[in-house]
Design a protein around this motif. Sequence first.
Motif, mmCIF file in Angstrom:
data_model
loop_
_atom_site.group_PDB
_atom_site.id
_atom_site.type_symbol
_atom_site.label_atom_id
_atom_site.label_comp_id
_atom_site.label_asym_id
_atom_site.label_seq_id
_atom_site.Cartn_x
_atom_site.Cartn_y
_atom_site.Cartn_z
ATOM 1 N N THR A 156 0.861 -1.176 0.000
ATOM 2 C CA THR A 156 0.000 0.000 0.000
ATOM 3 C C THR A 156 0.898 1.226 0.000
ATOM 4 O O THR A 156 1.844 1.308 0.781
ATOM 5 C CB THR A 156 -0.911 -0.006 1.231
ATOM 6 N N GLU A 164 -2.825 3.821 -2.549
ATOM 7 C CA GLU A 164 -2.891 2.933 -3.708
ATOM 8 C C GLU A 164 -2.248 1.617 -3.322
ATOM 9 O O GLU A 164 -1.236 1.604 -2.626
ATOM 10 C CB GLU A 164 -2.123 3.554 -4.880
ATOM 11 N N ASP B 10 -6.113 12.273 -13.867
ATOM 12 C CA ASP B 10 -6.741 11.043 -13.370
ATOM 13 C C ASP B 10 -7.551 10.372 -14.474
ATOM 14 O O ASP B 10 -8.559 9.719 -14.203
ATOM 15 C CB ASP B 10 -7.619 11.358 -12.151
ATOM 16 N N HIS B 67 -3.337 3.164 -14.867
ATOM 17 C CA HIS B 67 -3.061 3.493 -13.462
ATOM 18 C C HIS B 67 -1.725 4.212 -13.284
ATOM 19 O O HIS B 67 -1.217 4.305 -12.169
ATOM 20 C CB HIS B 67 -3.113 2.221 -12.621
ATOM 21 N N ARG B 180 -7.385 1.525 -5.236
ATOM 22 C CA ARG B 180 -7.068 2.879 -4.812
ATOM 23 C C ARG B 180 -8.149 3.342 -3.841
ATOM 24 O O ARG B 180 -9.340 3.229 -4.136
ATOM 25 C CB ARG B 180 -7.035 3.804 -6.021
#
Lengths: 249, 309
Positions: A156, A164, B10, B67, B180
């Motif tokens: 993490t 994330e 994003d 990502h 996330r």
Amino acid sequence: MKILVPVKRVLDANIAVRVKSDGTGVDLANQKMSMNPFDEIAVEEAIKLKEAGIASEIVAVSIGPAQAQDTLRSALAMGADSAVLVKTDAVVEPLAVAKILKAVVAQQSPDLVIMGKQAIDDDSNQTAQMLSALLGWPQATFASKVVIADGKATVTREVDGGLETLELDLPAVVSTDLRLNTPRYASLPNVMKAKKKPLEEIDAASLGVSLDATLKVVSTVKPADRKPGSMVGSVAELVEKLKTEARVI
Amino acid sequence: MTILVLAEHDNATLAVATAKAVAAARAMGGDIHVLVAGAGCGAVGEAAAKLDGVGKVLVADNDAYEHHLAETVSELIVHLAGGYSHIVAAATTTGKNTMPRVAALLDVMQVSDITAVVGPKTFERPVYAGAAIQTVEASAETVVVTVRASAFDAVGDGGSAPVEAVDFVAGAPKVRFVSRDAAVSAGPELANARIVVSGGRALGSEDKFNEMIKPLAEKLGAAIGASRAAVDAGYAPNDWQVGQTGKVVAPDLYIAVGISGAIQHLAGMKNSKVIVAIDKDPDAPIFAVADYGLVGDLFALVPELTEAL
């Protein structure tokens, strides 16, 4: 599983930084030097993995002058099994550090490299990413949680806007953020024991990595001081000054 | 001389940090191209094309970049690097994660977190948590730079650069995105807010932090920040941390509540235009950088301030 933990000797975090008046750098003469705090977190994480039965061996490595032995002894006192000092008196840039670490990885064959996300002296935040790229191993930077299972690391990461989680194939490179753990203090018996643990010295020149600086430091200066402020006596006075003097609200 | 700027986004929205990185690139001089690497990120490419000073936008729209994994994005940048004199990104967590890989793969040093452009290859950057400012000169053919966004004013959005697709697809990395967890924040984004209200350990609990800091921030339309001590104590989420290793902010107004002012915290906020400190300890180091200091019981003063605004 074997873990390699690179550690850097830096000016102690609690010492006030004195910038030399001639612009040539920060005065480190006779100052207290310690292990980079992020690297302490990396050592602690490696020890936790060993205590959990996941890691079997922890090797600490430092690149620097003879005094960096003290930093390695600190890592050994915390719980690392052995240490490697890559000796040089040069100021080594992150790219050269990453290349040296790549050579050490080739000698040590670790399954995981855990290191601090940045050193508190140059604040570069580069070496782990560079090492990962040079090795072709996956990376997880700014780690706040590391779980190792089935040949994979689930990490993490602290990122802008939240957290994330990544899953990495091992071997891998992980860099530590502040909240990964709280490093332990070495007990006196462990400090004594650390003196007997193996510490190997390698001459940096023998690794075939150029240590020449590629960035020229033109000057190092103290930042301009802020203008002295004033104390206000009440909330009303504060609001008045913010409105009429500072004009920010 | 052509500069490639990596866009921060994003996949839906272009982050302001990109317009600030473009401002730094403009100060270096030369043509500027912006690279948008993502998946389903066409709108981001269009937004980047409007940034003043941008000559071309490259959009690499592929699942490999969804990502923003450092492995795939750095491979893409290295593939494109040939024609560029500089490769620039904002020093966000994405930029910090990706750019050192680019530098290593190009066999050059990175210049991290620059706060000023002195010349095309000469930059200022803070070291020792901002206790010293270094001027460094790069000599490599390709200069890799990350930019402290708070030190630059964003460029405008009156441009109309052409947008070009990039077909290159990076190889499968040995890392996979799992999840996330976005921190929930009602106010403006901390890094770019005009006003920031930060709380420290003196607030004593998460409840008190919320009870004191949130109404004041709401009243001011401010973002909320926190000291490391407050974050470590669990009063505030990690990405609210302002400081050497958290976010570096430079808002018009920074209000520090119950923060003593360790050098690591000052490193993250001392370039704010106006600093207000509220703390019970008149000797707290925060008052040395504050434009306006108010000594007293924050549990009385903060509600009074919120009321008075």
